[in-house]
Design an enzyme around this catalytic site. Structure first.
Site, PDB file in Angstrom:
ATOM      1  N   ASP A  25       0.881  -1.163   0.000  1.00 14.39           N
ATOM      2  CA  ASP A  25       0.000   0.000   0.000  1.00 14.39           C
ATOM      3  C   ASP A  25       0.926   1.223   0.000  1.00 14.39           C
ATOM      4  O   ASP A  25       2.144   1.101   0.147  1.00 14.39           O
ATOM      5  CB  ASP A  25      -0.891  -0.031   1.234  1.00 14.39           C
ATOM      6  N   ASP A  27      -0.266   5.137   1.171  1.00 14.23           N
ATOM      7  CA  ASP A  27      -0.568   6.087   2.252  1.00 14.23           C
ATOM      8  C   ASP A  27      -0.588   5.396   3.608  1.00 14.23           C
ATOM      9  O   ASP A  27      -1.292   4.408   3.820  1.00 14.23           O
ATOM     10  CB  ASP A  27      -1.936   6.748   1.993  1.00 14.23           C
ATOM     11  N   ASP A 184      -1.768  -0.887   5.958  1.00 13.55           N
ATOM     12  CA  ASP A 184      -1.921  -0.200   7.241  1.00 13.55           C
ATOM     13  C   ASP A 184      -3.374   0.046   7.614  1.00 13.55           C
ATOM     14  O   ASP A 184      -3.659   0.452   8.733  1.00 13.55           O
ATOM     15  CB  ASP A 184      -1.211   1.163   7.198  1.00 13.55           C
TER      16      ASP A 184
END
Length: 226
Positions: A25, A27, A184
């Site tokens: 991922d 961000d 996250d």
């Protein structure tokens, strides 16, 4: 006796060792962008006399406001309409200001370099735009490490739909089950699970209270994979 945290780290390292490809991922995983984004929204809510709890904001993380939009929620709370073009332009200026000196999160660069040295194919799958993600990857001089970058403006459904991860796996020429995902957010973890990919969840200060029950393993930092 090993603690639950130590067991999770050992499991995560084994997952990394077994992976034939790794999909990141962006961000909140590679760069701590999510706190600046959250803070910009929190200021808008505060100006209207409303808090923005993190557990509420977590609904949109990883999904690009597709499944829950803070602006729509604020309009419902206040029974008002807002000039979002103006507000979002100001928010973007604030985000850029807050992230002016941001770099990679601890462990990210070393992990990426080690995977590259081992010849492990890598990709990025993000619900953000190419302009945002590619801009950061180039700014941080890590774009050359990735064989594919898949974003929302590639015409695919965003997370928690698995499409972004499945496309990244396809571009890497790997079966989904052999691609390890690093995430996250709850939406991103769900997307990886739905894609049939093992996923290591690494919460940050914005996502730490989200539900990561679908994660194959959950650790505290990318540094624990080194």
């Amino acid at each position: 006796m090993t603690t639950p945290d130590q067991t999770a780290v050992l499991k995560a390292r084994e997952l990394l060792h077994q992976a034939r490809a790794v999909i990141f991922d962006f961000d909140g995983l590679l760069v701590d962008t999510e706190y600046a984004i959250y803070s910009s929204w929190a200021r808008v809510f505060a100006s209207c006399g409303h808090p923005l709890p993190l557990d509420l904001f977590n609904q949109c993380l990883g999904s690009g406001y597709t499944h829950w939009n803070p602006g729509d929620h604020l309009e419902q709370l206040t029974n008002r309409t807002f000039n979002w073009e103006t507000i979002n332009a100001r928010r973007q200026e604030e985000i850029v200001r807050d992230l002016e000196h941001a770099g990679l999160l601890p462990g990210a660069r070393e992990l990426i370099c080690r995977l590259a040295e081992a010849g492990t194919p890598m990709g990025v799958a993000s619900s953000s735009s190419h302009r945002w993600v590619d801009g950061w990857l180039n700014k941080l001089d890590i774009m050359p490490y990735f064989q594919t970058v898949v974003c929302r403006d590639d015409g695919l459904p965003v997370k928690p739909d698995p499409a972004l991860f499945l496309k990244a796996a396809e571009n890497l020429g790997m079966p989904p089950s052999q691609c390890l995902v690093l995430e996250d957010s709850q939406n991103g973890t769900t997307a990886a699970f739905r894609a049939g990919m093992p996923v290591i969840s690494i919460p940050n200060r914005v996502t730490e209270q989200a539900d990561f029950s679908l994660a194959t393993s959950k650790i505290r930092s990318l540094t624990e994979l080194l």
